[in-house]
Motif scaffolding. Structure first.
Motif, PDB file in Angstrom:
ATOM      1  N   SER A 223       0.815  -1.211   0.000  1.00  0.00           N
ATOM      2  CA  SER A 223       0.000   0.000   0.000  1.00  0.00           C
ATOM      3  C   SER A 223       0.851   1.263   0.000  1.00  0.00           C
ATOM      4  N   PHE A 224       0.468   2.224  -0.827  1.00  0.00           N
ATOM      5  CA  PHE A 224       1.122   3.525  -0.917  1.00  0.00           C
ATOM      6  C   PHE A 224       1.011   4.303   0.393  1.00  0.00           C
ATOM      7  N   LEU A 225       0.044   3.946   1.232  1.00  0.00           N
ATOM      8  CA  LEU A 225      -0.173   4.693   2.468  1.00  0.00           C
ATOM      9  C   LEU A 225       0.874   4.395   3.526  1.00  0.00           C
TER      10      LEU A 225
ATOM     11  N   MET B 273      -7.796   7.487   2.265  1.00  0.00           N
ATOM     12  CA  MET B 273      -7.907   6.337   1.363  1.00  0.00           C
ATOM     13  C   MET B 273      -6.832   6.449   0.303  1.00  0.00           C
ATOM     14  N   GLY B 274      -6.379   5.299  -0.161  1.00  0.00           N
ATOM     15  CA  GLY B 274      -5.290   5.303  -1.116  1.00  0.00           C
ATOM     16  C   GLY B 274      -5.314   4.087  -2.014  1.00  0.00           C
ATOM     17  N   ALA B 275      -4.691   4.208  -3.172  1.00  0.00           N
ATOM     18  CA  ALA B 275      -4.605   3.108  -4.124  1.00  0.00           C
ATOM     19  C   ALA B 275      -3.212   3.097  -4.739  1.00  0.00           C
ATOM     20  N   ASN B 276      -2.789   1.929  -5.134  1.00  0.00           N
ATOM     21  CA  ASN B 276      -1.513   1.804  -5.846  1.00  0.00           C
ATOM     22  C   ASN B 276      -1.613   0.735  -6.919  1.00  0.00           C
ATOM     23  N   ILE B 277      -0.930   0.979  -8.028  1.00  0.00           N
ATOM     24  CA  ILE B 277      -0.798   0.017  -9.122  1.00  0.00           C
ATOM     25  C   ILE B 277       0.693  -0.169  -9.363  1.00  0.00           C
ATOM     26  N   ASP B 278       1.162  -1.392  -9.216  1.00  0.00           N
ATOM     27  CA  ASP B 278       2.591  -1.695  -9.314  1.00  0.00           C
ATOM     28  C   ASP B 278       2.816  -2.711 -10.427  1.00  0.00           C
ATOM     29  N   THR B 279       3.872  -2.505 -11.190  1.00  0.00           N
ATOM     30  CA  THR B 279       4.152  -3.349 -12.354  1.00  0.00           C
ATOM     31  C   THR B 279       5.621  -3.734 -12.380  1.00  0.00           C
TER      32      THR B 279
ATOM     33  N   ALA C 172      -3.420   9.099  -3.006  1.00  0.00           N
ATOM     34  CA  ALA C 172      -3.981   9.165  -1.660  1.00  0.00           C
ATOM     35  C   ALA C 172      -4.820  10.432  -1.500  1.00  0.00           C
ATOM     36  N   HIS C 173      -5.913  10.292  -0.774  1.00  0.00           N
ATOM     37  CA  HIS C 173      -6.810  11.419  -0.474  1.00  0.00           C
ATOM     38  C   HIS C 173      -7.172  11.350   1.003  1.00  0.00           C
ATOM     39  N   GLY C 174      -7.184  12.492   1.676  1.00  0.00           N
ATOM     40  CA  GLY C 174      -7.544  12.529   3.089  1.00  0.00           C
ATOM     41  C   GLY C 174      -8.444  13.697   3.415  1.00  0.00           C
ATOM     42  N   GLN C 175      -9.178  13.556   4.509  1.00  0.00           N
ATOM     43  CA  GLN C 175     -10.027  14.624   5.022  1.00  0.00           C
ATOM     44  C   GLN C 175      -9.595  14.910   6.452  1.00  0.00           C
ATOM     45  N   PHE C 176      -9.179  16.154   6.741  1.00  0.00           N
ATOM     46  CA  PHE C 176      -8.572  16.490   8.023  1.00  0.00           C
ATOM     47  C   PHE C 176      -9.268  17.693   8.657  1.00  0.00           C
ATOM     48  N   GLN C 177      -9.295  17.709   9.988  1.00  0.00           N
ATOM     49  CA  GLN C 177     -10.029  18.719  10.746  1.00  0.00           C
ATOM     50  C   GLN C 177      -9.243  20.020  10.881  1.00  0.00           C
TER      51      GLN C 177
END
Length: 491
Positions: free
Chosen positions: A353-355, A435-441, A458-463
């Motif tokens: 995971s990229f996170l 949340m995050g996604a990764n594509i590895d080749t 990656a995308h986040g929501q912060f206070q």
């Protein structure tokens, strides 16, 4: 030219030594070389630096003081040499060169020579038995499932240690180890009053292997000195140190620091692997950790971490995986200690995971450094996708939320200002998510040479009320991205 002359002399000495000792010692060499470029946008969710500790006094610089350089080219070369006396005795020396093009060793003019020793250990078996002893700077991890990369407490790195591996029979063995992780002043303390400036750990693991089932109960006790260099020893993720992963938030509240000269930390856990239903396989880790229980209440830290994963390995073209984890987080009070499990150096993350700081092959600037401790989440991965010969892919998606009270993080941020202990995007409140996604080749050009590409989003929501308007607003201006491409050669 001076640098190459020095290297040539060193190589000649090594070759001469090897020829001299050839009658009694066999020399074996293996290694790897990586060259890759990385493009990163909005690192740390802002494109700015995180907070960082300036020195071991606890002085620090807040977040958002520096702007990212989005493109860099990294090069790493590692050489591991075994000096083998016989089947029972050997010595390993591992050296490494790693830097970015145009910096340090890889500067065009007047480069600074920088060769690091990253392995140096003696390994032998006791006479007339299979008990193996390893002493020195060695790869060192606490028990963990490879499904999650490595240990969330300490893994994926090296330590100066004495390790004894004693197989009892084909199903059971005993592993015991002692390691000194930190020693700030080495031979003499700075005054005639002795102070605790070391971090020592003692490990016991009991791997049990049965048909279709593996379990490893384990435990670790560490002795932590109040003056050890926690603020300058690296931990998980960017700009993270042992101070973030071991200490309580209350340690920074007046009166700051430990009251005791030394405190005990301990962890107990188990790793589980079930293959009885092969090709369906299950993996899990359960860990509890605690530290500073004999010190002030505000300095104590304790908590749980649990993970679970499953995969189906019955297809040749891909391996579907699902996983999740849960960890205790901070309650609303800082004065009653920290409810997050302490750790030393985490190397945990499923699906590459990229996170998380986990199994990225092109490691530098390779992840977001999110802390799995103090959070919970779910994810899925399609691993080992292979429809074309020599070409393999992986696709992973992860969603997580924080288990930390906003009040606890807000209190320390108000007390200290922007600080390295709590970092936006790394330590999440109960009202925040990432949340995050990764594509590895990977394309295997030859048997030992591969082209690798790792991508991440990656995308986040912060206070805003926790991190301040400046950082929170900056994080909303764009998501984090990574594209890394390079060549890896292993010999």
């Amino acid at each position: 030219m001076k640098r190459f002359a020095i290297l040539a002399i060193a190589a000649a000495l090594l070759l001469g030594s090897a020829m001299t000792a050839s009658a009694a010692t066999e020399v074996k060499m293996v290694g790897d070389a990586f060259v890759y470029g990385t493009f990163n946008a909005n690192q740390n969710f802002t494109g700015w630096s995180t907070g960082s500790w300036d020195d071991n006094t606890g002085a620090y610089t807040g977040a958002g003081k520096q702007t990212e350089d989005r493109f860099q080219i990294w090069e790493r070369f590692r050489l591991r040499t075994d000096f083998v006396a016989n089947e029972a005795v050997k010595f390993r020396l591992g050296i490494k060169v790693e830097d970015t093009w145009g910096h340090g060793t890889l500067t065009a003019a007047n480069p600074a020579v920088s060769i690091a020793v990253y392995q140096a250990f003696l390994q032998f078996k006791l006479p007339d038995c299979n008990v193996e002893v390893t002493a020195g700077l060695q790869d060192f991890s606490l028990p963990a499932n490879a499904f999650f990369t490595d240990s969330v407490v300490f893994g994926g790195d090296r330590a100066a240690a004495l390790t004894i591996n004693a197989p009892i029979n084909e199903n059971f063995s005993v592993i015991a180890a002692y390691t000194r992780r930190l020693d700030k002043t080495r031979t003499y303390d700075t005054t005639t009053t002795q102070v605790g400036d070391e971090l020592d750990a003692y490990v016991l693991a009991l791997p049990i292997t049965l048909p279709g089932f593996k379990v490893t109960p384990w435990g670790t006790i560490a002795v932590a000195g109040k003056s050890a260099n926690y603020f300058t020893a690296g931990s998980y993720g960017p700009n993270s140190t042992f101070a973030d992963s071991l200490l309580s938030a209350g340690t920074f509240v007046t009166p700051a620091g430990f009251r005791n000269n030394q405190n005990a930390y301990w962890w107990a856990g188990g790793t589980f692997e079930v293959t009885a239903l092969d090709p369906v396989k299950f993996y899990a880790d359960v860990i509890y950790g605690s530290g500073n229980q004999a010190d002030r209440k505000k300095d104590q830290r304790y908590g749980w971490f649990v993970d679970f994963g499953a995969e189906y390995t019955g297809w040749d073209v891909l391996t579907p995986q699902i996983f999740g984890w849960w960890s205790t987080g901070e309650d609303k009070s800082t004065r009653n200690g920290s409810e997050r499990m302490p750790s030393i150096l985490s190397n945990w993350g499923p699906g590459n995971s990229f996170l998380f700081d986990c199994s990225q092959e092109l490691l530098k600037q390779g992840n977001m450094g999110v802390n799995p401790i103090g959070s919970y989440g779910l994810g899925a991965s399609l691993n080992n996708i292979s429809f074309i010969e020599k070409l393999s892919n992986r696709v992973t998606f992860v969603y997580l939320r924080g288990n930390n009270s906003p009040s606890a993080i807000r209190y320390l941020n108000t007390y200290m200002g922007s600080n390295p202990y709590f970092t936006m995007g790394r330590d999440l409140t109960t009202n925040e998510y990432v949340m995050g996604a990764n594509i590895d080749t990977t394309y295997q050009i030859y048997e030992n040479l591969a082209a690798v590409m790792e991508t991440g989003w990656a995308h986040g929501q912060f206070q805003t009320s926790v991190w301040g308007h400046r950082l929170a607003q900056k994080s909303r201006e764009g998501d984090a991205w990574k594209v890394a491409f390079g060549l890896t050669y292993k010999f």
